[in-house]
Enzyme design. Structure first.
Site, short mmCIF file in Angstrom:
data_model
loop_
_atom_site.label_atom_id
_atom_site.label_comp_id
_atom_site.label_asym_id
_atom_site.label_seq_id
_atom_site.Cartn_x
_atom_site.Cartn_y
_atom_site.Cartn_z
N GLU A 1 0.57 -0.93 -0.24
CA GLU A 1 0.29 -0.20 -0.28
C GLU A 1 1.02 1.48 -0.11
OE1 GLU A 1 -2.58 0.93 3.49
OE2 GLU A 1 -3.55 2.44 2.20
N LYS B 1 -2.70 -1.70 -2.85
CA LYS B 1 -3.55 -0.91 -2.91
C LYS B 1 -3.03 0.40 -3.03
CE LYS B 1 -5.84 -0.04 1.69
NZ LYS B 1 -7.05 -0.76 2.99
P1 13P Z 1 -9.15 4.77 4.10
O1 13P Z 1 -10.43 3.43 3.31
O2 13P Z 1 -10.06 5.07 5.44
O3 13P Z 1 -7.93 5.60 3.31
O4 13P Z 1 -9.13 3.41 4.85
C1 13P Z 1 -7.43 2.38 4.00
C2 13P Z 1 -5.88 1.63 4.62
O5 13P Z 1 -6.68 0.66 5.64
C3 13P Z 1 -5.42 2.45 4.80
O6 13P Z 1 -4.31 2.47 5.16
#
Ligand code: 13P
Length: 339
Positions: free
Chosen positions: A177, A219
């Site tokens: 991510e 992600k």
């Molecule tokens: P949000 O969808 O609230 O941005 O959170 C996703 C997430 O896991 C951030 O690390």
């Protein structure tokens, strides 16, 4: 676990019509969420809240996996069943956030790097024994005057790649991510440029660390206008630029992309996902891994009261189903009115 097994878990995470619920709020983040509904962040409230989400009837129709925080993976529901089992009984895979959050980078004002690599091999082994099938590590990239720097993007990409390799070694699918924050007054053009650069640097490091692309999930954030930018790009622009940025940087070997919502409203996050899937087919599954965009409306309805559980679950189920429809471009604003 073999490469084939990693691949099969990754594909299940982004199965058609399904996405991931991020419910891995750290202690600081869950406190902020609970502050917004004026309840205490204590162990009981955290358990009651997560139990409300995980026991919602039918969410397995739309949710393939849930990302948990360390405490939640070790917590049991009111009837004594560990949350990991509550989920797997419904056919939902439990996952775990393994990073330890961002810290300031010395000499790089306004920029952060994510910590948590020390001892990670041992922690992953334990999480696997507790039932986790996949993991998450979040890197944070900020757009501002003269930032992000290459140093910041590279340091974060290296950490993501080292984490991903450690996960795969242990038979856990890594969610990689790299979040480009939407905070700031930057234009959507700048957001696209920074997103492409970040993803390019991230996939270079994943390659250098021999990460098996077929056994991971990306992600990313969507390419949107900065929150304080006077001109806000429309749905179509966001969808086109996001897909373009991804096509330029994400190898087709990656089975799926599961977006974070990043502070977009719940409905916007669904509309953007829907628009992207309506433009398909794409080289990878285009899915969701939302925290706020799936949870916020339910959190507001719940307010920490047992009497509100049924109403909150109805709202949570509705959001999950809307995003499930958006997975195939079949979401329609009418669905909101009907609910
Ligand atoms: P949000 O969808 O609230 O941005 O959170 C996703 C997430 O896991 C951030 O690390």
């Amino acid at each position: 676990m073999s490469k084939q097994e990693l691949e099969s878990v990754a594909q299940t995470m982004v199965a058609k019509g399904k996405g991931i619920l991020a419910a891995d709020e750290s202690m600081g983040t869950i406190k902020r969420r609970f502050d917004s509904i004026k309840i205490d962040s204590n162990e009981n409230n955290r358990r009651a809240y997560r139990e409300m989400l995980f026991t919602t009837k039918g969410i397995e129709e739309a949710i393939s996996g849930v990302i948990l925080f360390d405490e939640t993976l070790r917590t049991a529901a009111g009837d004594g069943t560990p949350f990991a089992q509550v989920l797997s009984k419904k056919g939902i895979m439990p996952g775990i956030k393994v990073d330890k959050g961002p810290i300031d980078i010395p000499f790089f004002p306004g920029e952060v790097v994510t910590e948590g690599l020390d001892g990670l091999r041992g922690r992953i082994k334990e999480y696997k024994e507790l039932g986790a099938k996949f993991a998450k590590w979040r890197a944070v990239i900020t757009i501002g005057d003269g930032i992000p720097t290459y140093t910041c993007m590279e340091a974060n990409a290296q950490a993501l790649a080292r984490y991903a390799a450690l996960c795969q070694e242990a038979g856990i699918v890594p969610i990689v991510e790299p979040e480009v924050l939407l905070d700031g007054s930057h234009t959507i053009e700048r957001s696209q440029e920074v997103t492409e650069h970040t993803l390019k640097v991230t996939f270079t490091q994943l390659f250098l660390h021999r990460v098996y692309l077929e056994g991971m999930i990306l992600k990313p954030s969507m390419v949107v206008s900065g929150k304080d930018c006077p001109t806000q790009a429309g749905i179509k622009d966001v969808a086109e630029r996001t897909i373009r940025a991804l096509k330029r940087t994400v190898p087709a070997a990656v089975p799926g992309i599961a977006f974070l919502s990043g502070g977009q409203s719940a409905e916007k996050a669904t509309e953007h996902l829907n628009a992207m899937n309506a433009m398909g087919p794409h080289p990878w599954e285009v899915s969701f891994s939302y925290a706020r965009a799936l949870q916020d409306p339910a959190l507001k309805a719940w307010k920490g009261e047992a009497g509100n559980v049924a109403a909150a679950q109805k709202i949570f189920y509705h959001r999950a189903k809307c995003n499930s429809a958006a997975r195939t471009g079949k979401y329609d604003k009418q669905m909101e009115a009907a609910a």
